[in-house]
Enzyme design. Structure first.
Site, short mmCIF file in Angstrom:
data_model
loop_
_atom_site.label_atom_id
_atom_site.label_comp_id
_atom_site.label_asym_id
_atom_site.label_seq_id
_atom_site.Cartn_x
_atom_site.Cartn_y
_atom_site.Cartn_z
N ASP A 1 -9.12 8.78 11.23
CA ASP A 1 -10.10 7.82 11.74
C ASP A 1 -11.27 7.75 10.76
O ASP A 1 -12.22 8.53 10.81
CB ASP A 1 -10.59 8.27 13.12
CG ASP A 1 -11.46 7.21 13.78
OD1 ASP A 1 -11.66 6.13 13.18
OD2 ASP A 1 -11.93 7.45 14.91
N TYR B 1 0.84 -1.20 0.00
CA TYR B 1 0.00 0.00 0.00
C TYR B 1 0.87 1.25 0.00
O TYR B 1 0.63 2.20 -0.76
CB TYR B 1 -0.92 0.01 1.22
CG TYR B 1 -1.62 1.34 1.41
CD1 TYR B 1 -2.70 1.70 0.62
CD2 TYR B 1 -1.17 2.25 2.36
CE1 TYR B 1 -3.32 2.92 0.77
CE2 TYR B 1 -1.79 3.49 2.53
CZ TYR B 1 -2.87 3.81 1.73
OH TYR B 1 -3.48 5.03 1.88
#
Length: 230
Positions: free
Chosen positions: A183, A149
């Protein structure tokens, strides 16, 4: 930035969805894409207003879909002032101990996707003197062990500069926005450190880039939460 048209890929949740809502609240026209028809419908029903919001089911790594989304956005709203290459995901494993079957979709979405959007959108952005925003990551600035990633986001970092060199002589701005730990549902149940930022500061950073006046090429914004050491 008054009454402009902005296309955001992967905008049914997280950073993309919040950015779309923020732009709508400020009076702009927004087109969004998502791969899941139900999630897209839910977002469109909740986000409104319908006259300034357009949604498409599309895979960011698919060229015909991307080309169609850009063309239909321009047809519907009359122009394209900005595009945000936000679609992306993380497979959640590593090269050392992962499942290679999960990697191709991630690489195609995270690397090919922004390139396809750039190819489709740049001619329209040149007409309007617009801006292309690529969502990178702090993972594209800092290496970590066997992290594919991260490698895709390093590719995004390079792509942003490649595109800047191409687009700056054509009057199009290119901005790379690198979020730190945020988040969002992106993490898919993984433990998120308590210092993680909400999505709002990243959406604000994107809008700040889109709000730059003509002649200003704002290239890189990195937004970490206080307390994130790397």
């Amino acid at each position: 930035m008054a009454g402009k048209t902005v296309l955001i890929t992967g905008a049914t949740s997280g950073i993309g969805a919040h950015t779309a809502r923020l732009l709508l609240d400020r009076g702009h026209r927004v087109a969004v894409t998502g791969r899941d028809e139900n999630r897209l419908k839910t977002f469109l029903d909740e986000a409104g207003p319908a006259d300034r919001l357009l949604g498409f089911v599309a895979d960011a790594s698919d060229w015909p879909a991307t080309e169609s989304v850009v063309a239909r956005t321009v047809e519907h709203f009359g122009a394209l002032d900005a595009a945000v290459a936000n679609a992306g995901f993380m497979s959640g494993d590593s090269i050392g101990a992962g499942d290679p079957r999960l990697w191709a979709p991630m690489v195609l979405t995270n690397v090919l996707g922004p390139a396809l959007l750039a190819h489709a959108a740049l001619p329209h952005l040149e007409t309007t003197g617009g801006r292309l925003v690529l969502i990178g990551s702090v993972a594209g600035l800092k290496n970590s062990p066997a992290n594919l990633y991260s490698a895709t986001k390093w590719a995004t970092t390079g792509l942003a500069e490649n595109l800047r060199l191409h687009a700056t002589t054509r009057g199009v701005g290119i901005t790379l926005v690198n979020p730190g730990m945020i988040d969002t549902p992106f993490w898919r149940g993984a433990d998120v450190p308590p210092f993680a930022l909400p999505v709002q500061p990243i959406a604000e950073a994107i809008c700040f880039a889109l709000d730059q006046p003509a002649g200003v090429d704002l290239n890189t914004l990195t937004v970490r939460p206080m307390g994130q050491p790397a």
